[in-house]
Design a protein around this motif. Structure first.
Motif, PDB file in Angstrom:
ATOM      1  N   ALA A 347      47.101  34.034  34.021  1.00  0.00           N
ATOM      2  CA  ALA A 347      46.905  35.483  34.050  1.00  0.00           C
ATOM      3  C   ALA A 347      46.017  35.873  35.228  1.00  0.00           C
ATOM      4  CB  ALA A 347      46.299  35.965  32.738  1.00  0.00           C
ATOM      5  N   LEU A 348      44.940  35.133  35.466  1.00  0.00           N
ATOM      6  CA  LEU A 348      44.062  35.440  36.596  1.00  0.00           C
ATOM      7  C   LEU A 348      44.751  35.147  37.923  1.00  0.00           C
ATOM      8  CD1 LEU A 348      40.667  34.132  35.167  1.00  0.00           C
ATOM      9  CD2 LEU A 348      41.539  36.481  35.215  1.00  0.00           C
ATOM     10  N   HIS A 349      45.569  34.105  37.978  1.00  0.00           N
ATOM     11  CA  HIS A 349      46.347  33.775  39.169  1.00  0.00           C
ATOM     12  C   HIS A 349      47.222  34.959  39.587  1.00  0.00           C
ATOM     13  CE1 HIS A 349      48.954  31.016  41.648  1.00  0.00           C
ATOM     14  NE2 HIS A 349      49.890  31.865  41.283  1.00  0.00           N
ATOM     15  N   PHE A 350      47.787  35.655  38.593  1.00  0.00           N
ATOM     16  CA  PHE A 350      48.652  36.793  38.882  1.00  0.00           C
ATOM     17  C   PHE A 350      47.910  38.131  38.800  1.00  0.00           C
ATOM     18  CE2 PHE A 350      51.864  33.597  37.460  1.00  0.00           C
ATOM     19  CZ  PHE A 350      52.559  33.516  38.653  1.00  0.00           C
ATOM     20  N   GLU A 365      35.530  29.497  24.588  1.00  0.00           N
ATOM     21  CA  GLU A 365      34.765  29.642  25.829  1.00  0.00           C
ATOM     22  C   GLU A 365      35.553  30.411  26.885  1.00  0.00           C
ATOM     23  OE1 GLU A 365      35.161  24.916  26.912  1.00  0.00           O
ATOM     24  OE2 GLU A 365      34.241  25.697  25.094  1.00  0.00           O
ATOM     25  N   ASN A 366      36.882  30.254  26.901  1.00  0.00           N
ATOM     26  CA  ASN A 366      37.679  31.071  27.815  1.00  0.00           C
ATOM     27  C   ASN A 366      37.605  32.550  27.436  1.00  0.00           C
ATOM     28  OD1 ASN A 366      38.640  29.084  29.593  1.00  0.00           O
ATOM     29  ND2 ASN A 366      40.271  28.492  28.186  1.00  0.00           N
ATOM     30  N   ALA A 367      37.678  32.838  26.142  1.00  0.00           N
ATOM     31  CA  ALA A 367      37.567  34.224  25.684  1.00  0.00           C
ATOM     32  C   ALA A 367      36.211  34.808  26.078  1.00  0.00           C
ATOM     33  CB  ALA A 367      37.759  34.294  24.174  1.00  0.00           C
ATOM     34  N   GLN A 368      35.164  34.032  25.854  1.00  0.00           N
ATOM     35  CA  GLN A 368      33.823  34.502  26.188  1.00  0.00           C
ATOM     36  C   GLN A 368      33.669  34.715  27.693  1.00  0.00           C
ATOM     37  OE1 GLN A 368      31.485  35.595  24.318  1.00  0.00           O
ATOM     38  NE2 GLN A 368      29.975  35.889  25.957  1.00  0.00           N
ATOM     39  N   ARG A 369      34.226  33.796  28.480  1.00  0.00           N
ATOM     40  CA  ARG A 369      34.097  33.906  29.933  1.00  0.00           C
ATOM     41  C   ARG A 369      34.841  35.128  30.467  1.00  0.00           C
ATOM     42  NH1 ARG A 369      30.109  32.599  33.168  1.00  0.00           N
ATOM     43  NH2 ARG A 369      30.710  31.630  35.161  1.00  0.00           N
ATOM     44  N   VAL A 370      36.046  35.358  29.964  1.00  0.00           N
ATOM     45  CA  VAL A 370      36.812  36.541  30.358  1.00  0.00           C
ATOM     46  C   VAL A 370      36.025  37.808  30.040  1.00  0.00           C
ATOM     47  CG1 VAL A 370      38.831  37.927  29.707  1.00  0.00           C
ATOM     48  CG2 VAL A 370      39.111  35.501  30.274  1.00  0.00           C
ATOM     49  N   ASP A 371      35.431  37.854  28.853  1.00  0.00           N
ATOM     50  CA  ASP A 371      34.709  39.038  28.410  1.00  0.00           C
ATOM     51  C   ASP A 371      33.424  39.237  29.216  1.00  0.00           C
ATOM     52  OD1 ASP A 371      34.830  40.898  25.693  1.00  0.00           O
ATOM     53  OD2 ASP A 371      32.796  40.633  26.456  1.00  0.00           O
ATOM     54  N   GLU A 372      32.639  38.170  29.381  1.00  0.00           N
ATOM     55  CA  GLU A 372      31.346  38.345  30.038  1.00  0.00           C
ATOM     56  C   GLU A 372      31.469  38.600  31.538  1.00  0.00           C
ATOM     57  OE1 GLU A 372      29.321  34.821  28.791  1.00  0.00           O
ATOM     58  OE2 GLU A 372      30.038  33.594  30.460  1.00  0.00           O
ATOM     59  N   LEU A 373      32.581  38.217  32.148  1.00  0.00           N
ATOM     60  CA  LEU A 373      32.809  38.500  33.556  1.00  0.00           C
ATOM     61  C   LEU A 373      33.567  39.802  33.773  1.00  0.00           C
ATOM     62  CD1 LEU A 373      33.681  34.938  34.906  1.00  0.00           C
ATOM     63  CD2 LEU A 373      31.520  36.183  35.162  1.00  0.00           C
ATOM     64  N   GLY A 374      33.983  40.451  32.690  1.00  0.00           N
ATOM     65  CA  GLY A 374      34.649  41.731  32.802  1.00  0.00           C
ATOM     66  C   GLY A 374      36.109  41.656  33.187  1.00  0.00           C
ATOM     67  N   PHE A 375      36.752  40.491  32.979  1.00  0.00           N
ATOM     68  CA  PHE A 375      38.172  40.344  33.298  1.00  0.00           C
ATOM     69  C   PHE A 375      39.056  40.788  32.140  1.00  0.00           C
ATOM     70  CE2 PHE A 375      36.815  36.471  36.010  1.00  0.00           C
ATOM     71  CZ  PHE A 375      36.383  37.314  37.017  1.00  0.00           C
ATOM     72  N   GLY A 376      38.450  41.114  31.021  1.00  0.00           N
ATOM     73  CA  GLY A 376      39.196  41.514  29.843  1.00  0.00           C
ATOM     74  C   GLY A 376      38.268  41.656  28.662  1.00  0.00           C
ATOM     75  N   THR A 400      41.542  51.505  36.217  1.00  0.00           N
ATOM     76  CA  THR A 400      42.162  51.265  37.522  1.00  0.00           C
ATOM     77  C   THR A 400      41.275  50.427  38.424  1.00  0.00           C
ATOM     78  OG1 THR A 400      41.323  53.401  38.298  1.00  0.00           O
ATOM     79  CG2 THR A 400      43.570  53.346  37.410  1.00  0.00           C
ATOM     80  N   GLY A 401      39.951  50.560  38.284  1.00  0.00           N
ATOM     81  CA  GLY A 401      39.051  49.733  39.084  1.00  0.00           C
ATOM     82  C   GLY A 401      39.213  48.256  38.779  1.00  0.00           C
ATOM     83  N   LEU A 402      39.330  47.924  37.488  1.00  0.00           N
ATOM     84  CA  LEU A 402      39.545  46.529  37.101  1.00  0.00           C
ATOM     85  C   LEU A 402      40.875  46.024  37.619  1.00  0.00           C
ATOM     86  CD1 LEU A 402      38.897  43.944  35.526  1.00  0.00           C
ATOM     87  CD2 LEU A 402      39.873  45.048  33.488  1.00  0.00           C
ATOM     88  N   ARG A 403      41.885  46.852  37.532  1.00  0.00           N
ATOM     89  CA  ARG A 403      43.213  46.417  37.977  1.00  0.00           C
ATOM     90  C   ARG A 403      43.200  46.117  39.480  1.00  0.00           C
ATOM     91  NH1 ARG A 403      47.114  47.168  34.345  1.00  0.00           N
ATOM     92  NH2 ARG A 403      48.756  47.467  35.905  1.00  0.00           N
ATOM     93  N   THR A 404      42.510  46.958  40.249  1.00  0.00           N
ATOM     94  CA  THR A 404      42.401  46.704  41.687  1.00  0.00           C
ATOM     95  C   THR A 404      41.626  45.418  41.956  1.00  0.00           C
ATOM     96  OG1 THR A 404      42.488  49.062  42.198  1.00  0.00           O
ATOM     97  CG2 THR A 404      41.537  47.619  43.872  1.00  0.00           C
ATOM     98  N   LEU A 406      41.296  42.818  39.985  1.00  0.00           N
ATOM     99  CA  LEU A 406      42.079  41.652  39.600  1.00  0.00           C
ATOM    100  C   LEU A 406      43.255  41.421  40.542  1.00  0.00           C
ATOM    101  CD1 LEU A 406      42.047  41.971  35.701  1.00  0.00           C
ATOM    102  CD2 LEU A 406      40.893  40.241  37.093  1.00  0.00           C
ATOM    103  N   ASP A 407      43.844  42.493  41.049  1.00  0.00           N
ATOM    104  CA  ASP A 407      44.908  42.330  42.050  1.00  0.00           C
ATOM    105  C   ASP A 407      44.388  41.551  43.259  1.00  0.00           C
ATOM    106  OD1 ASP A 407      46.917  43.600  40.660  1.00  0.00           O
ATOM    107  OD2 ASP A 407      46.643  45.544  41.644  1.00  0.00           O
ATOM    108  N   GLU A 408      43.221  41.942  43.745  1.00  0.00           N
ATOM    109  CA  GLU A 408      42.638  41.276  44.915  1.00  0.00           C
ATOM    110  C   GLU A 408      42.247  39.843  44.588  1.00  0.00           C
ATOM    111  OE1 GLU A 408      39.444  43.901  45.829  1.00  0.00           O
ATOM    112  OE2 GLU A 408      40.727  45.397  46.831  1.00  0.00           O
TER     113      GLU A 408
END
Length: 438
Positions: A347-350, A365-376, A400-404, A406-408
């Motif tokens: 998901a992060l790759h794309f 730990e993946n769930a926690q990491r995604v949440d604490e870094l603001g990726f989801g 939209t800020g998150l989407r931009t 993550l796109d980058e």
């Protein structure tokens, strides 16, 4: 062209590690190397068509043959289905009721199949041996060939004092909680680890690191996690380790969006739902997710898992038992996942945001990491309110800020081409060994 090598892979039977190895093996196959895939017996007939030498291994005394083909990964699918009630417990309680029994099942398998693995190695005489698993199979490190370890779970599988303990799902910012968990891990795992370490040494392998079930002092170590989510500042690794920022296999077939989800209203997003091949065995959870998400205006592609025939879908969803995930994710706006390492890193790759509902092992730990870094967003898998899930969907789609961002980030991850980075490491290790014995 490089000198052709014989490269042996031995993954854990589950889909995640096996698919991880398939991705690397396909690159190496295309470079002219012979790939020997030792695989648990339920993978029969699944690997040879990919151009690999398929060697099957039983992890326990085979059961009488049943009608029809066994599902690949059935060994662990059955184990998870039987153990699913444990997933409702806090992670510290799962140490005794799930994590330790899982390790013991793997250890029992390692002991059972040691003669078979030695036989395969003697037959093929590989130039390099690659294992993607969480316990050592000593035949692989005593063969005379260099050994490469792959960590395809979260990198917290390699513990350190500056990072949360593995399987805990604890916050990186609150180390006060870590010690009690570590003490419980010691209490529930030390006797088993000591017995396994003694057996490993009896097979001629070196002693294992303290309370770890895999060696670190290997010819090379690979792990799969993007730099943007990694823990390196808190837990440095030595030069034997190479990070594959992602490892997206190229063997999946194309996926054409069905009309039911391709033709959708302009205010409707396209969302991928998957709890993985093992999490999908929890039929009640899958049915609840489908029911709640079926009330939204969005369209969904659902990977239904091994109990697909028990999971009917509403009109805003399409799905199947298995899907070519790496071809689905690029086409969607959001991923709802169990937090398996493959799905998270893909998901992060794309560049896709995630809602994560962890069930077991490194998924917390993946769930926690995604949440604490603001990726989801991480949600409590069995106690979320319906509105929490639907609100999380709307919040992530509207950001939209998150989407931009993550796109980058996704473009940067794809540019680092982790799959070929890992293949290069394996090839270099094998070539050095071939040159040294020439």
């Amino acid at each position: 062209m490089p000198t052709p090598l014989t490269i042996m892979f031995w993954p854990e039977s589950a889909y995640g590690p096996t698919n991880q190895c398939i991705g690397l093996a396909a690159i190496l196959r295309d470079r002219g190397h012979t790939i020997v895939f030792a695989a648990e017996s339920s993978w029969a007939g699944k690997l040879a068509p990919l151009g690999f030498v398929e060697e099957l291994v039983d992890l326990a005394e085979p059961e009488p043959a049943a009608d029809g083909d066994a599902d690949a990964g059935k060994f662990w699918t059955d184990f998870i289905a039987e153990t699913a009630p444990e997933f409702r417990k806090p992670t510290v309680e799962q140490l005794s009721s799930f994590v330790a029994p899982t390790y013991q099942a793997l250890i029992d398998g390692a002991k059972y199949c040691e003669p078979r693995l030695r036989e395969i190695i003697a037959t093929h005489r590989p130039d390099v041996v690659v294992e993607d698993n969480v316990v050592l199979f000593p035949a692989l490190v005593t063969s005379g060939a260099p050994f490469v370890r792959i960590v395809s779970c979260s990198p917290l599988e390699v513990p350190g004092p500056g990072v949360p303990p593995p399987f805990s799902g604890l916050s990186s910012d609150d180390p006060a909680q870590w010690q009690a968990y570590r003490e419980e891990f010691d209490r529930t795992h030390r006797a088993m680890w000591a017995d396994f370490d003694a057996w490993v040494r009896a097979q001629g392998a070196d002693a294992l690191p303290e309370l770890e079930f895999m060696p670190r002092a290997n010819a090379a170590n690979l792990y799969v996690y993007p730099a943007e989510a990694d823990y390196l500042e808190a837990r440095p690794l030595d030069e034997s380790w190479t990070r594959m920022d992602s490892s997206v296999r190229e063997t999946d077939g194309d996926y054409q969006l069905p009309a039911e989800v391709a033709d959708r209203p302009s205010d409707s997003a396209l969302i991928y739902l998957s709890l993985g091949s093992l999490g999908g065995a929890d039929v009640d959870l899958m049915r609840r997710l489908v029911r709640v998400l079926g009330t939204t205006r969005h369209r969904f592609i659902v990977s239904k898992g091994p109990q697909a025939d028990q999971i009917p879908l509403p009109d805003n969803m399409v799905g199947a038992q298995m899907l070519p995930q790496t071809k689905v994710i690029p086409q969607v706006d959001l991923v709802i996942s169990h937090g398996g390492n493959n799905t998270t890193t893909e998901a992060l790759h794309f560049g896709k945001p995630l809602i994560v509902l962890p069930l077991f092992w490194d998924q917390y730990e993946n769930a926690q990491r995604v949440d604490e870094l603001g990726f989801g967003i991480r949600l409590p898998t069995y106690s979320f309110e319906d509105a929490e899930l639907t609100d999380a969907v709307e919040r992530l789609l509207a950001d939209t800020g998150l989407r931009t961002r993550l796109d980058e980030m996704g473009a940067a991850i794809r540019g680092r081409d982790g799959l070929r980075v890992g293949a290069d490491v394996i090839e270099e290790v094998g070539a050095r060994h071939r040159d040294s014995v020439a």
